[in-house]
Design a protein around this motif. Sequence first.
Motif, short mmCIF file in Angstrom:
data_model
loop_
_atom_site.label_atom_id
_atom_site.label_comp_id
_atom_site.label_asym_id
_atom_site.label_seq_id
_atom_site.Cartn_x
_atom_site.Cartn_y
_atom_site.Cartn_z
N GLY A 155 12.55 10.71 11.24
CA GLY A 155 12.14 9.34 11.58
C GLY A 155 12.87 8.27 10.81
N PHE A 156 14.14 8.49 10.55
CA PHE A 156 14.91 7.49 9.82
C PHE A 156 15.46 6.47 10.79
N TYR A 157 14.57 5.79 11.48
CA TYR A 157 15.02 4.73 12.39
C TYR A 157 13.87 3.76 12.58
N ASN A 158 14.21 2.59 13.06
CA ASN A 158 13.21 1.57 13.28
C ASN A 158 13.44 1.02 14.67
N GLN A 159 12.41 1.00 15.47
CA GLN A 159 12.61 0.59 16.87
C GLN A 159 13.09 -0.85 17.00
N ASP A 160 12.88 -1.65 15.96
CA ASP A 160 13.39 -3.03 16.01
C ASP A 160 14.91 -3.07 16.14
N PHE A 161 15.55 -2.01 15.69
CA PHE A 161 17.03 -2.01 15.68
C PHE A 161 17.62 -1.30 16.89
N ALA A 162 16.79 -0.89 17.84
CA ALA A 162 17.30 -0.12 18.97
C ALA A 162 18.18 -0.99 19.86
N GLN A 163 18.87 -0.31 20.73
CA GLN A 163 19.71 -0.92 21.78
C GLN A 163 20.95 -1.65 21.29
N ASN A 164 20.79 -2.63 20.43
CA ASN A 164 21.99 -3.30 19.94
C ASN A 164 21.91 -3.35 18.42
N PHE A 165 22.39 -2.27 17.82
CA PHE A 165 22.26 -2.09 16.39
C PHE A 165 22.89 -3.25 15.62
N ASP A 166 24.14 -3.54 15.91
CA ASP A 166 24.88 -4.55 15.15
C ASP A 166 24.14 -5.88 15.16
N GLN A 167 23.76 -6.34 16.36
CA GLN A 167 23.12 -7.63 16.48
C GLN A 167 21.77 -7.65 15.76
N ASN A 168 21.01 -6.58 15.94
CA ASN A 168 19.68 -6.54 15.34
C ASN A 168 19.73 -6.52 13.81
N ILE A 169 20.68 -5.74 13.29
CA ILE A 169 20.82 -5.68 11.83
C ILE A 169 21.28 -7.04 11.32
N LYS A 170 22.22 -7.63 12.05
CA LYS A 170 22.74 -8.92 11.66
C LYS A 170 21.61 -9.97 11.60
N ASN A 171 20.75 -9.95 12.62
CA ASN A 171 19.63 -10.87 12.63
C ASN A 171 18.72 -10.65 11.43
N HIS A 172 18.45 -9.37 11.17
CA HIS A 172 17.56 -9.06 10.05
C HIS A 172 18.15 -9.56 8.73
N ILE A 173 19.45 -9.31 8.57
CA ILE A 173 20.09 -9.72 7.32
C ILE A 173 20.16 -11.24 7.21
N ASN A 174 20.48 -11.90 8.32
CA ASN A 174 20.53 -13.36 8.30
C ASN A 174 19.18 -13.97 7.95
N LYS A 175 18.14 -13.31 8.42
CA LYS A 175 16.80 -13.85 8.24
C LYS A 175 16.32 -13.68 6.80
N PHE A 176 16.57 -12.49 6.24
CA PHE A 176 15.95 -12.18 4.95
C PHE A 176 16.92 -12.09 3.78
#
Lengths: 680, 196
Positions: free
Chosen positions: A493-514
């Motif tokens: 379970g080393f995954y988070n559904q928030d990052f599904a489908q478009n990994f790069d964009q989702n991670i980028k959003n997370h990093i930009n936010k926090f």
Amino acid sequence: MPYITINHKEVEFENGMTVMQACELVGIEIPRFCYHDKLSIAGNCRMCLVEMEKSPKPIASCAMPAAEGMKILTNTKNVENARKGVMEFLLINHPLDCPICDQGGECDLQDQALHYGFDKSRYEENKRAVKNKHLGPLVSTIMTRCIHCTRCVRFSTEVAGVDDLGLLGRGESAEITTYLEKTIKSELSGNVIDLCPVGALTSKPYAFKARPWELNKTESIDVFDAMGSSIRIDTLGKKTLRVLPRMNEEINEEWISDKSRFAIDGLSKQRIDTPYLLKDGKLVIAEWDEVLVNITQEISKRGKENTLALSGKFTDIETLFSAKYFLQSLGSNYFDCRYDNVQFIENQRASYLFNSSIQEIDNADAILLIGTNPRWEACVLNARIRKAYINNDCKIGLIGKKLDLTYKYVHLSDSIEHINDLLNNNSPFSEVLKNSKKSLIIIGNSAINYRDGKEVLNVCSEIAKKYNVANNNFNGFNILQQDISKVGAIDIGFYNQDFAQNFDQNIKNHINKFNPVVFLLSGDEINHSILEGAFIVYLGHHGDDLAQLADIVLPSPAYTEKSSTYMNMEGRVLQTTRCYHPLGVSKEEWKIFRALSNNFSQKLKFNNLSELRNEISNLFPVFKEINNLPSSSKLEFGSSTKIEDRVLEYNIKNFYMTDVISRASITMANCSREILNKVA
Amino acid sequence: MNHPGMINTVSNINSNTFEWSEENFSKVKTIIDKYPSGKQQSAVIPVLDLAQRQNKGWLTKNIIEKVAETLSMSFIRVMEVASFYSMFNLEPVGKNFIQICRTTPCWLRGSDKLLEVAKNVTGCNLGETSKDDKFTLVEVECLGACCNAPMIQINDDYYEDLTEENFKHLLLKLKENEKISTGSQIGRQSSEPKRK
């Protein structure tokens, strides 16, 4: 079953066996040079002569089919003399250069000459000399030593599927070479070194490095692709000198890829062996205590519940597990293993495993490849597909760009869109799948690393059900993973559904936010640009591009330096063995996370490797059994959506440079220059 | 042994690409049709021979590759065949490819003398081609006409019952591009007893 009499003893054998195989049933070892289990029979070295009743001459046991009532003698004076004669002929032209030969100590000819060799030569003429051939950056040749067993020719033609090697001329002027001495263009070429019974073909990078008896031999698991091939690692002190395949019928038979075998010189280049800390824009050497305190402060400062951990190609289960539970103890659920954006369906094991098992490829009579280049993604597996193609006349269809797979296939389309047609019975391959008795679908990363990855999986699953590729007894729906770390990471379970489908964009959003602390678990293949703004803690063993971007670099051992658990593409749990202690002050990743958890006074519950492994198998029982093939998972998903047109580009652009170790390897750089004409 | 058919390398002196002549290409098709479909590789020997005839008696790199392409084989497989058989020459040869039999019957009947004659007339040693490209001289093992020993083969034809005199005469005629008669040089019919 029929009987054969060997040395006055009745032996039951299976139809189709040769006399040599029947002898092996009762433990009688017959000397040989040209015969090899996995290759066709040549019968040209004549070393395996045995006596057969009613035959005036001794017979070559490797080529003679065993038959009911045959009477074979293997230990008579006559047999002994015949073999001595053959040996004398073989030695006529073989140079007496064992002291300077790399094969010395593990040479079939040397070993057998001990038994059958004559103590002096009766040959007074000149020995023949043969010019050495250039076969590429991996295989070095000393052709005067060649005894013309043609194992290498048969291997490259039959198993590797590249018609490169051949035997030119005849009689005394016979010589093994490639056409006009061009490089062997195969990813399996290193195997001819193991096959060569003498020192004619030896390893170029390993030339004159060591003698076999001074090496430490460790049985381990290969990590360069997701197959988890069985290997033996030969080391001398803290140097990995060579990697050899181990027999494993279920996975790699007797072969390994050139990358697994030769990328190891990368293990001693560009290594990180001490922690580094970014000070005034420069990474400087630091102490463990200092960097750990630093990380703790940053985590607290930047919000511990947003801390991120991303895994990479070689991340083992121990690391993934300790990282996951460390992050969870901080209140963060932000971890993921999909750096390549390859999709799967949650809680459906069948959606990320090679369900049929690798060995079942041998029995397939139809294989549909979707967005995969097995020749580069899993070379040894590709050799198996070729085996099915040759032995079962297996029909192969490919969706994706045309390429040379070493066997013939029907090219269905460049675009993934074609699976719609397959589902609607409109494909030229529909008939093939319908008529086949055992068919497989193999889906590669390139087909499912896009936002519609899950839909592709669902449609493929429908296709599998429709054409009876998967049924109650058998599941031929396969995902060909590229990383040894992937299946295990998904399983724990080393995954988070928030990052599904478009990994790069989702991670980028997370990093930009926090702007959180990001732990990169040797995740070197991650897109660098998405990490901007984060505090990067890099755990790894090579100073690749990403380590340079890091704020803190923590040294961790490479796969030869620690005992790790991995899960291969079939979902089989495998363990590597430590060959020598980690370089410098590097520490296993789980130790690092345990130490960090101490700083947050939420200490992880394990103190050593066995406690950690107990903990893992308590929470995830799949990890209890090592080396066993898991029972096959059922296809319990699927829906028919229309897949949009998308040309499938294979994600591996250079087979010889796919990860930190192979990128640091000089041998691999030579290979990509000479074999692929690519400048690293 | 020095023999253009017994070397393991292929030269690229004649770098022109090789194309089948129209006539030969239809012959190639006939040859391939003799074998079951998909087994066209079996035709490699006759097809190589045809190519050799089209190219003045020897095979170049381009021919090996063309034959491989024609029969969908890999280059090395064709090269294996071409290098195995001494009848496939991998170096340029002269217009008259002289093969002198030196196996025991011919040797006993004076093949050594024939060799001396050939060397003198053509001016080349064993395995060499004369400067005017008219002759290539090689030694071979038994050609199977021992009854009329000593004998030699020039291109496709046998010349039997040779003596130093009639052999020299033969070669001189060839040098002048005159026609010569094949078979026995003393008028013997097949292997009938020699007339007294």
